[in-house]
Design a protein around this motif. Structure first.
Motif, short mmCIF file in Angstrom:
data_model
loop_
_atom_site.label_atom_id
_atom_site.label_comp_id
_atom_site.label_asym_id
_atom_site.label_seq_id
_atom_site.Cartn_x
_atom_site.Cartn_y
_atom_site.Cartn_z
N ARG A 43 0.72 -1.13 0.08
CA ARG A 43 -0.45 0.29 -0.19
C ARG A 43 0.97 1.12 -0.04
O ARG A 43 1.83 0.87 0.76
N THR A 51 -4.63 6.60 -1.21
CA THR A 51 -3.27 5.17 -1.79
C THR A 51 -3.32 4.82 -2.95
O THR A 51 -5.04 5.19 -3.52
N ILE A 53 -2.62 1.18 -4.95
CA ILE A 53 -1.18 -0.58 -4.39
C ILE A 53 -0.50 -0.73 -5.85
O ILE A 53 -0.94 -0.76 -7.07
N ASP A 120 -6.43 1.20 -5.00
CA ASP A 120 -6.70 1.42 -3.94
C ASP A 120 -8.24 0.51 -3.43
O ASP A 120 -8.75 1.80 -2.68
#
Length: 331
Positions: A43, A51, A53, A120
């Protein structure tokens, strides 16, 4: 086995984040998420509070240490950027939600590994939601069933991983049931080397697998399936819609294989996902084969440096009990 595995840091991932998300944002934090055994899942926290990923495919992130795999084998080690992007593109094309791909890099310009950055999803996993809000489970499972209808409505011209078949390739086994049978026999041998209770019934297990395989009638239909679809491989959008992750194993195969895994992983929630018309002979073969594989696989994994061996032992033990139970019922 990789001698020293190193978790990537903010410094390591900053160039990838900059390339994926633009130079206007600063990477303020990195967290490696638990659960991944074939790729690193990180993350990325940005200075605006958002955020993303990052997926990283490298030897350091792959605890199976499986080495090169045969792309013609639908059950070969399902990892790599090429498998991921092919699966992502297929799911998007058929209208099945998966985290949006923001950036993919096979050049190793930003990391010494293949990498991708995806959105994310803030709704968490379906697994957590079912445990946290049991009163909402019927609606969540209804949405999951709707997703599966869309996914399983698609078929392919041949069996095999999407990355292979969609590019005109062909898999090596002649049929789904042949591949499952061959794999089950290999898993029995692997498990017997590691577990005395399997060794004690090895011949009986092999004979049962072959007998179940002999009951399966030929078929030429190949359905688009995830392959390892449990509630931990489903994330939720903010409005509760399911999205598939860990998609590298997406393949054209028997629908019964998907449903054996769904039943195993969704447990009491599986009733919402049942469909008519499944072949009982295939279900019997695939169920025994899957439990055997979930004995040999975890026992193999913990011979290396996987950091959470207790959970793998629990999985192996549970599936060994199921294997022995199915063996007794088949006798």
């Amino acid at each position: 086995m990789t001698a020293t595995r190193r978790t990537l840091t903010r410094t390591d991932l900053a160039p990838l984040a900059r390339a994926a998300l633009g130079p206007g944002w600063a990477l303020t934090g990195v967290e490696r998420l638990r659960g991944g055994t074939k790729k690193g899942v990180y993350r990325l926290a940005l200075d605006d509070g958002s955020t993303a990923i990052a997926y990283v495919w490298s030897a350091d992130e792959d605890f199976w240490d499986a080495g090169p795999s045969d792309p013609r084998d639908p059950f070969s080690h399902g990892t790599g950027l090429g498998l991921f992007t092919a699966a992502h593109d297929r799911l998007v094309a058929v209208g099945v939600r998966t985290p949006r791909l923001l950036y993919a890099d096979a050049t190793h310009r930003h990391l010494p590994a293949d990498a991708a950055v995806v959105e994310d999803m803030s709704g968490g996993s379906l697994e957590d939601a079912l445990a946290r809000e049991p009163d909402q489970a019927p609606r969540a499972m209804e949405r999951m069933a709707e997703l599966l209808v869309t996914l399983h409505a698609r078929t392919g011209p041949r069996l095999g991983k999407v990355a292979l078949v969609d590019n005109g390739g062909s898999s090596r086994p002649a049929s789904c049931e042949q591949r499952v049978t061959e794999g089950a026999l290999r898993c029995i041998a692997e498990a017997a080397r590691r577990e005395p209770r399997v060794a004690a019934v090895r011949r009986e297990l092999e004979e049962t697998v072959l007998a179940l395989a002999a009951e399966v009638r030929p078929r030429d239909r190949h359905t688009l399936i995830h392959g390892e679809l449990g509630p931990d491989h489903v994330l939720l959008t903010p409005d509760g819609q399911p999205a598939l992750i860990d998609i590298e194993g997406l393949m054209y195969f028997d629908l019964e294989h998907e449903h054996v895994f769904l039943r195993l992983r969704f447990g009491p929630h599986y009733d919402a996902l049942r469909v008519p018309g499944l072949d009982e002979a295939r279900l019997r073969l695939y169920r025994l084969a899957m439990h055997i594989g979930l004995v040999s696989g975890p026992l193999t994994l913990i011979e290396g440096d996987f950091p959470h061996p207790e959970r793998m032992r629990e999985i192996a033990e549970h599936n060994l009990r199921e294997t022995l139970s199915l063996l007794r019922s088949a006798s």
